[in-house]
Each structure stands twice: as structure tokens, then as C-alpha cells.
Design a protein around this motif. Structure first.
Motif, PDB file in Angstrom:
ATOM      1  N   GLY A 142      37.315  39.391  36.555  1.00  0.00           N
ATOM      2  CA  GLY A 142      36.312  38.667  37.048  1.00  0.00           C
ATOM      3  C   GLY A 142      35.105  39.498  37.652  1.00  0.00           C
ATOM      4  N   LEU A 143      35.559  40.529  38.348  1.00  0.00           N
ATOM      5  CA  LEU A 143      34.646  41.592  39.006  1.00  0.00           C
ATOM      6  C   LEU A 143      34.115  42.487  37.785  1.00  0.00           C
ATOM      7  CD1 LEU A 143      33.168  43.312  41.007  1.00  0.00           C
ATOM      8  CD2 LEU A 143      35.327  44.519  41.206  1.00  0.00           C
ATOM      9  N   VAL A 144      34.809  43.042  36.992  1.00  0.00           N
ATOM     10  CA  VAL A 144      34.146  43.636  35.842  1.00  0.00           C
ATOM     11  C   VAL A 144      33.014  42.990  34.755  1.00  0.00           C
ATOM     12  CG1 VAL A 144      34.666  45.028  33.502  1.00  0.00           C
ATOM     13  CG2 VAL A 144      36.336  45.236  35.584  1.00  0.00           C
ATOM     14  N   GLU A 200      27.587  41.658  32.937  1.00  0.00           N
ATOM     15  CA  GLU A 200      26.530  40.651  32.775  1.00  0.00           C
ATOM     16  C   GLU A 200      25.197  41.309  33.461  1.00  0.00           C
ATOM     17  OE1 GLU A 200      27.855  37.094  34.427  1.00  0.00           O
ATOM     18  OE2 GLU A 200      29.105  36.515  32.872  1.00  0.00           O
ATOM     19  N   LEU A 201      25.196  41.905  34.739  1.00  0.00           N
ATOM     20  CA  LEU A 201      24.183  42.419  35.422  1.00  0.00           C
ATOM     21  C   LEU A 201      23.550  43.602  34.557  1.00  0.00           C
ATOM     22  CD1 LEU A 201      22.285  42.659  37.683  1.00  0.00           C
ATOM     23  CD2 LEU A 201      23.855  43.790  39.033  1.00  0.00           C
ATOM     24  N   LEU A 261      27.160  52.006  31.708  1.00  0.00           N
ATOM     25  CA  LEU A 261      28.270  51.504  32.416  1.00  0.00           C
ATOM     26  C   LEU A 261      29.791  51.897  31.791  1.00  0.00           C
ATOM     27  CD1 LEU A 261      29.237  49.358  34.651  1.00  0.00           C
ATOM     28  CD2 LEU A 261      28.993  47.684  32.844  1.00  0.00           C
ATOM     29  N   HIS A 262      30.653  52.457  32.613  1.00  0.00           N
ATOM     30  CA  HIS A 262      32.108  52.297  31.932  1.00  0.00           C
ATOM     31  C   HIS A 262      32.864  51.555  32.954  1.00  0.00           C
ATOM     32  CE1 HIS A 262      30.207  56.256  30.489  1.00  0.00           C
ATOM     33  NE2 HIS A 262      29.477  56.236  31.566  1.00  0.00           N
ATOM     34  N   THR A 263      33.898  50.993  32.087  1.00  0.00           N
ATOM     35  CA  THR A 263      34.610  49.856  32.801  1.00  0.00           C
ATOM     36  C   THR A 263      36.149  49.766  32.315  1.00  0.00           C
ATOM     37  OG1 THR A 263      34.475  48.296  31.058  1.00  0.00           O
ATOM     38  CG2 THR A 263      32.866  48.387  32.831  1.00  0.00           C
ATOM     39  N   GLU A 264      36.899  49.604  33.311  1.00  0.00           N
ATOM     40  CA  GLU A 264      38.428  49.378  32.862  1.00  0.00           C
ATOM     41  C   GLU A 264      38.839  48.240  33.677  1.00  0.00           C
ATOM     42  OE1 GLU A 264      40.986  52.419  31.510  1.00  0.00           O
ATOM     43  OE2 GLU A 264      41.945  52.367  33.727  1.00  0.00           O
ATOM     44  N   GLU A 265      39.396  47.398  32.983  1.00  0.00           N
ATOM     45  CA  GLU A 265      40.256  46.196  33.706  1.00  0.00           C
ATOM     46  C   GLU A 265      41.818  46.568  33.776  1.00  0.00           C
ATOM     47  OE1 GLU A 265      38.941  42.530  32.044  1.00  0.00           O
ATOM     48  OE2 GLU A 265      37.412  43.611  30.953  1.00  0.00           O
ATOM     49  N   ARG A 294      29.494  40.958  52.328  1.00  0.00           N
ATOM     50  CA  ARG A 294      30.539  40.158  52.293  1.00  0.00           C
ATOM     51  C   ARG A 294      30.190  39.472  50.899  1.00  0.00           C
ATOM     52  NH1 ARG A 294      31.737  35.933  56.811  1.00  0.00           N
ATOM     53  NH2 ARG A 294      33.336  35.610  55.563  1.00  0.00           N
ATOM     54  N   GLY A 295      31.369  38.492  50.210  1.00  0.00           N
ATOM     55  CA  GLY A 295      31.189  37.739  49.155  1.00  0.00           C
ATOM     56  C   GLY A 295      31.612  38.522  47.602  1.00  0.00           C
ATOM     57  N   ARG A 296      31.580  37.672  46.754  1.00  0.00           N
ATOM     58  CA  ARG A 296      31.774  38.298  45.509  1.00  0.00           C
ATOM     59  C   ARG A 296      30.576  39.144  44.859  1.00  0.00           C
ATOM     60  NH1 ARG A 296      36.484  36.278  43.289  1.00  0.00           N
ATOM     61  NH2 ARG A 296      37.626  34.337  44.288  1.00  0.00           N
ATOM     62  N   PHE A 297      30.936  39.771  44.095  1.00  0.00           N
ATOM     63  CA  PHE A 297      29.867  40.665  43.223  1.00  0.00           C
ATOM     64  C   PHE A 297      28.754  40.122  42.976  1.00  0.00           C
ATOM     65  CE2 PHE A 297      27.632  42.708  40.025  1.00  0.00           C
ATOM     66  CZ  PHE A 297      27.380  43.932  40.376  1.00  0.00           C
TER      67      PHE A 297
END
Length: 367
Positions: free
Chosen positions: A249-251, A256-257, A267-271, A222-225
Motif C-alpha cells: 500500500g505504501l509503495v 502514484e505520486l 524511484l527505486h522500490t521494494e515490497e 501523522r497519517g498515511r503517506f
């Protein structure tokens, strides 16, 4: 014994089709051939790849899942996005969505988050019907799996960002060679799309599905990442290739982590949401000149795309968040700020993405 394989007839058929379409186009002058073909069936159009909506599901809060069957197969790699266009009240609108292919079918499946005030997402949620015609393009983007598959992967998604991740998971599940932990964030159980597919994936020996509810009860977490979530289900995350798609926000929190653990290169990201942007008062001066249109407008500090639209122009665009590059235009003079990074650039003749570029002072753009 040696064997020979007959050459494929696909290229020959493709050339023959082009020749036939060209000949028919000449005969249909002065109108485009599509004007006549679409009277028989809109999917016969040649100028674009049209698709018919075959299924719509609006039962999940905050998103619409739809399946479409294109007239011609689309070329894309799991995880990529495609141009998705539809006509609303006589106006063609283009957006960028990530599809998945239904197993054993040519149908493409999209899960589209319903944005407040979103024209296309709102239309899909409230007015789209089975049988409606849309357009789909080929795949683009580099949010894809590596050709050499690692032994283990971590995937994280939020909301409708589940679609490209599910698309990649489907290709991984076929081989079973890669162990995958998939963490999905949703407000509550009623906000989790594609639940049947998730249940099917979770039954596979090489896939672990972790549902995180940020507000509602239930779920595995539960909760945000936060780091504690990964410590609980993927304590090895800092040494593992990770794919993340979801709200900014999640990305941002995942980035940051991974920066803290020195694992950014994994890390590979897409918003899929436009970057938050607050106009800097120091940038609001001068004017924006749209050279091809001959229009000059006072610089409001908003993005070039927004200012062009406010000036009555209709530049081509897609995602409105700097992903698809549909809105690229030449900045012939002046300085602009990238609203995603804050970086400025003033190189004359540079090509900029007008949806994420805000003018600083006097700027001229070839629009």
C-alpha cells in the motif's frame, strides 16, 4: 622507490579448504560429511552457511529483530536480501529477508514483520531462542545504492521495510558525503523498530530522520503517506533519487505520486508483502499438469505454487512475492497471468516464477 605487495593467501586457503573438504567427504561416504561435523558443532556444516541466533528482541509491536552470527561471512551489498532458512517441526522453511551488518562485527541483523498466519515470522516471534541454528545465503536483488553517490537522497520505509533502508543508511553515514532525509511510517511509537539506531543516525549532520505515525500520537507527522508529507520535509523530492521499501500500500501510493510528477525514473522500490490477488473466474478452467511428478489437478485459479502445494508437492520457494526467484520453473505449455501486473504470457518453454504466476486454462509446468 617501488614497493611490492605480497600476494593474498586467501585464494590459496580457499582452494586448500575445498580440497580438504573433498577428501573428508570421500572418506565419510556413504554419508555426507556434514552428518559428522554437525555432531561437534552445527556451524561446521559445509553444504550451507549456518548461523547461530545471538539476540532476539520482540519488544516492538508487530515485528521481531534478531541478530545471527554466521559461520562464514556473507557476501551482500547493503539493501539486498538473502535467503534465510530454518527448521520448524522437522521441516526446512526458506524465506527472503533483508539484513544489516552490525558495525565492527560479522553479525547480521534482521527485522521481520509478524504476518498473521505467517509460519516463519510467527515462529521467530513466539518460539525462537538465542542459540537456535538457521541458514543464511549471499545477497541478491538490485535494491542497492548507485556506485556514484548523489549529493542528496530521500528514503522512505514502512514497518519492517526499515531494515534494507537502515543497511544502506549505515554505509552512507560512514562517508557523510550524501545528505539523506529518511521518512519511516509506523502505526505508533511502540511499532518503531531499531529505535536506538534511528536515534544515533538522527544525531549525524547529514541525516534527517522523520517518524510518521499512522494511528498513534507523537511523531513528526501523522497519517498515511500523502504528498503533503514530502512537501513538508522534502519539497525537492521530485528531483531526487528516492528509495522506498515497505508494504504494498505504501509503495503503491509513492509510485502514484512519482508518476504524477514525472519522476518515476528516480524511484527505486521494494515490497515485502505478497501482492493482493483475487482469482478471476474466467481463468478457472482446465487443469494444471505437473509434468515431472505426473500429477494433474483441476485449475483453481490460484498461483502455480499454491496449486502445487495443494496437490501435495513441495517446490522450492522463498519470498512468495516474486522477489527472490527461488521458485522459478519452466512452463512447457499453456498461459499464465502475472498476478502483480495482470500481464499474460504463453511462450512455450518460458521460465516463470510460480509464486506470482496464475494459470489460465490448461497449463503444464515442469515440477
Amino acid at each position: 622507490m617501488t614497493s611490492t605487495q605480497a600476494p593474498s593467501r586467501a585464494p590459496i586457503r580457499g582452494k586448500a579448504r575445498k580440497l580438504l573438504v573433498g577428501a573428508l567427504g570421500a572418506l565419510s561416504s556413504p554419508h555426507h560429511l556434514d552428518r559428522y561435523l554437525e555432531l561437534a558443532d552445527p556451524l561446521l556444516a559445509t553444504a550451507s552457511n549456518r548461523a547461530r541466533i545471538t539476540h532476539i528482541d520482540t519488544s516492538v509491536h508487530g515485528s521481531t529483530t534478531l541478530a545471527v552470527r554466521p559461520a562464514r561471512p556473507c557476501r551482500f551489498v547493503p539493501g539486498q536480501h538473502v535467503q534465510f532458512a530454518m527448521v520448524i517441526d522437522g521441516v526446512r522453511h526458506v524465506r527472503t529477508f533483508s539484513p544489516a551488518i552490525m558495525p565492527g562485527s560479522r553479525e547480521m541483523v534482521f527485522t521481520v514483520g509478524t504476518r498473521h498466519g505467517g509460519l516463519v515470522s510467527g515462529h521467530l516471534a513466539e518460539h525462537a531462542r538465542v542459540g537456535d541454528i538457521v541458514e543464511v545465503g549471499d545477497g541478491a536483488g538490485d535494491f542497492v545504492l548507485p556506485k556514484s553517490r548523489p549529493s542528496r537522497l530521500l528514503m522512505i520505509s514502512g514497518g519492517s521495510g526499515i531494515t534494507p533502508v537502515l543497511s544502506m543508511l549505515g554505509s552512507l553515514a560512514e562517508s557523510g558525503a550524501t545528505a539523506v532525509t529518511f521518512v519511516h511510517y509506523a502505526r505508533s511509537p511502540g511499532h518503531v523498530p531499531r529505535r536506538a539506531e534511528l536515534d544515533a543516525l538522527s544525531s549525524l549532520p547529514n541525516v534527517e530522520v522523520v517518524l510518521v505515525h499512522t494511528r498513534g500520537e507523537g511523531g513528526h507527522l501523522r497519517g498515511r503517506f500523502e504528498r503533503a508529507h514530502l512537501d513538508a520535509v522534502a519539497p525537492w523530492f521530485a528531483d531526487t533519487p528516492t528509495y522506498v521499501c515497505g508494504p504494498s500500500g505504501l509503495v503503491g501510493r509513492v509510485r502514484e505520486l512519482y508518476a504524477e510528477t514525472g519522476s518515476t525514473e528516480l524511484l527505486h522500490t521494494e515490497e515485502f508483502t505478497p501482492p493482493a490477488y483475487v482469482v478471476d473466474p474466467d481463468d478457472v478452467s482446465g487443469s494444471v499438469s505437473f509434468a515431472e511428478s505426473g500429477i494433474v489437478a483441476a485449475n483453481s485459479g490460484a498461483t502455480v505454487l499454491e496449486q502445487a502445494e495443494n496437490a501435495g508437492l513441495t517446490p522450492e520457494h522463498g519470498c512468495r512475492m516474486g522477489i527472490c526467484h527461488t521458485c522459478t520453473a519452466i512452463r512447457s505449455s499453456g498461459c499464465t497471468r502475472d498476478i502483480r501486473t495482470g500481464e499474460t504470457d504463453s511462450e512455450p518453454g518460458a521460465r516463470i516464477q510460480i509464486c506470482v504466476s496464475a494459470p489460465i486454462g490448461n497449463v503444464t509446468v515442469e515440477l
